[in-house]
Design a protein around this motif. Structure first.
Motif, mmCIF file in Angstrom:
data_model
loop_
_atom_site.group_PDB
_atom_site.id
_atom_site.type_symbol
_atom_site.label_atom_id
_atom_site.label_comp_id
_atom_site.label_asym_id
_atom_site.label_seq_id
_atom_site.Cartn_x
_atom_site.Cartn_y
_atom_site.Cartn_z
ATOM 1 N N ASP A 25 -35.766 -22.804 -14.872
ATOM 2 C CA ASP A 25 -34.019 -22.897 -14.653
ATOM 3 C C ASP A 25 -33.327 -22.180 -15.588
ATOM 4 N N TRP A 26 -33.750 -20.929 -15.793
ATOM 5 C CA TRP A 26 -33.200 -19.804 -16.627
ATOM 6 C C TRP A 26 -32.525 -18.872 -16.006
ATOM 7 N N TYR A 27 -31.207 -18.722 -16.193
ATOM 8 C CA TYR A 27 -30.486 -17.652 -15.507
ATOM 9 C C TYR A 27 -29.461 -16.967 -16.279
ATOM 10 N N TYR A 28 -29.399 -15.865 -16.586
ATOM 11 C CA TYR A 28 -28.393 -15.313 -17.452
ATOM 12 C C TYR A 28 -27.911 -13.799 -16.947
ATOM 13 N N SER A 29 -26.807 -13.457 -17.357
ATOM 14 C CA SER A 29 -26.325 -12.118 -17.152
ATOM 15 C C SER A 29 -26.006 -11.626 -18.509
ATOM 16 N N PHE A 30 -26.189 -10.230 -18.765
ATOM 17 C CA PHE A 30 -26.047 -9.830 -19.999
ATOM 18 C C PHE A 30 -25.079 -8.313 -19.864
ATOM 19 N N SER A 31 -24.222 -8.077 -20.715
ATOM 20 C CA SER A 31 -23.787 -6.744 -20.766
ATOM 21 C C SER A 31 -24.368 -6.005 -21.849
ATOM 22 N N VAL A 32 -24.966 -4.803 -21.372
ATOM 23 C CA VAL A 32 -25.676 -3.844 -22.075
ATOM 24 C C VAL A 32 -24.626 -3.249 -22.951
ATOM 25 N N ILE A 33 -23.295 -3.043 -22.712
ATOM 26 C CA ILE A 33 -22.350 -2.423 -23.164
ATOM 27 C C ILE A 33 -21.687 -3.127 -24.287
ATOM 28 N N GLU A 88 -12.629 -13.164 -15.020
ATOM 29 C CA GLU A 88 -11.893 -13.149 -16.507
ATOM 30 C C GLU A 88 -12.860 -12.811 -17.660
ATOM 31 N N GLN A 89 -14.233 -13.078 -17.450
ATOM 32 C CA GLN A 89 -15.189 -12.914 -18.282
ATOM 33 C C GLN A 89 -15.817 -11.422 -18.182
ATOM 34 N N LYS A 90 -15.101 -10.483 -17.409
ATOM 35 C CA LYS A 90 -15.265 -9.111 -16.979
ATOM 36 C C LYS A 90 -16.825 -8.827 -16.602
ATOM 37 N N ILE A 91 -17.413 -9.922 -16.041
ATOM 38 C CA ILE A 91 -18.842 -9.815 -15.273
ATOM 39 C C ILE A 91 -18.623 -8.969 -13.935
ATOM 40 N N ILE A 92 -17.434 -9.390 -13.076
ATOM 41 C CA ILE A 92 -17.390 -8.738 -11.861
ATOM 42 C C ILE A 92 -16.210 -8.054 -11.566
ATOM 43 N N GLY A 93 -15.929 -7.450 -10.775
ATOM 44 C CA GLY A 93 -14.969 -6.363 -10.378
ATOM 45 C C GLY A 93 -14.629 -6.252 -8.816
ATOM 46 N N ARG A 94 -13.621 -5.559 -8.667
ATOM 47 C CA ARG A 94 -13.726 -5.041 -7.223
ATOM 48 C C ARG A 94 -13.976 -3.500 -7.327
ATOM 49 N N GLN A 95 -14.449 -3.029 -6.251
ATOM 50 C CA GLN A 95 -14.680 -1.582 -6.001
ATOM 51 C C GLN A 95 -13.506 -0.851 -6.066
ATOM 52 N N GLY A 96 -13.339 0.080 -6.943
ATOM 53 C CA GLY A 96 -12.158 0.941 -7.173
ATOM 54 C C GLY A 96 -11.304 0.195 -8.144
ATOM 55 N N HIS A 97 -11.561 -0.706 -8.827
ATOM 56 C CA HIS A 97 -10.724 -1.648 -9.696
ATOM 57 C C HIS A 97 -10.114 -1.146 -10.598
ATOM 58 N N GLY A 98 -10.332 0.121 -10.942
ATOM 59 C CA GLY A 98 -9.568 1.131 -11.994
ATOM 60 C C GLY A 98 -8.225 1.400 -11.437
ATOM 61 N N LYS A 99 -7.969 1.455 -10.136
ATOM 62 C CA LYS A 99 -6.682 1.806 -9.613
ATOM 63 C C LYS A 99 -5.967 0.559 -9.115
ATOM 64 N N GLU A 100 -6.291 -0.483 -9.313
ATOM 65 C CA GLU A 100 -5.825 -1.894 -8.948
ATOM 66 C C GLU A 100 -5.289 -2.633 -9.956
ATOM 67 N N LYS A 101 -4.169 -3.387 -9.750
ATOM 68 C CA LYS A 101 -3.579 -4.245 -10.822
ATOM 69 C C LYS A 101 -3.468 -5.750 -10.201
ATOM 70 N N ASP A 102 -3.911 -6.665 -10.867
ATOM 71 C CA ASP A 102 -3.601 -8.015 -10.269
ATOM 72 C C ASP A 102 -2.326 -8.706 -10.976
#
Length: 102
Positions: A25-33, A88-102
């Motif tokens: 029952d071990w699930y993680y996401s990591f940011s290598v950046i 909000e945690q910057k784990i996901i985004g939208r394809q082409g997110h650099g051109k879009e604003k929320d």
């Protein structure tokens, strides 16, 4: 807040890596950046695995409702809330997110 529309594709942010040991029952996401790590539950991990392949919002929602026993209304609300948190945690985004604003 992540505004989701039909046809929009969700992706993992660059540098996000997923890892799991389901038997423990071990699930993680990591940011290598950034070095950030996030402990996940099985449902969140399922969602991130689906997103890791690049998936349209509509298909993610359909797959989520098929995989988990929940009403369509509650399932969509839960999924949207989870996606907002992941965004909000910057784990996901939208394809082409650099051109879009929320």
């Amino acid at each position: 807040m992540l505004a989701l529309k039909s046809g929009e594709t969700l992706t993992l942010e660059p540098g996000i890596v997923l890892h799991s040991l389901p038997q423990q029952d071990w699930y993680y996401s990591f940011s290598v950046i950034t070095g950030d790590q996030f402990r996940l539950n099985q449902t969140s991990f399922w969602v991130l695995e689906a997103i890791s392949k690049g998936i349209e919002w509509v298909h993610l929602k359909e797959g989520f409702l098929a995989a988990f026993e929940v009403s369509a209304e509650q399932g969509e609300a839960d999924l949207r809330k989870l996606l907002d948190e992941l965004y909000e945690q910057k784990i996901i985004g939208r394809q082409g997110h650099g051109k879009e604003k929320d």
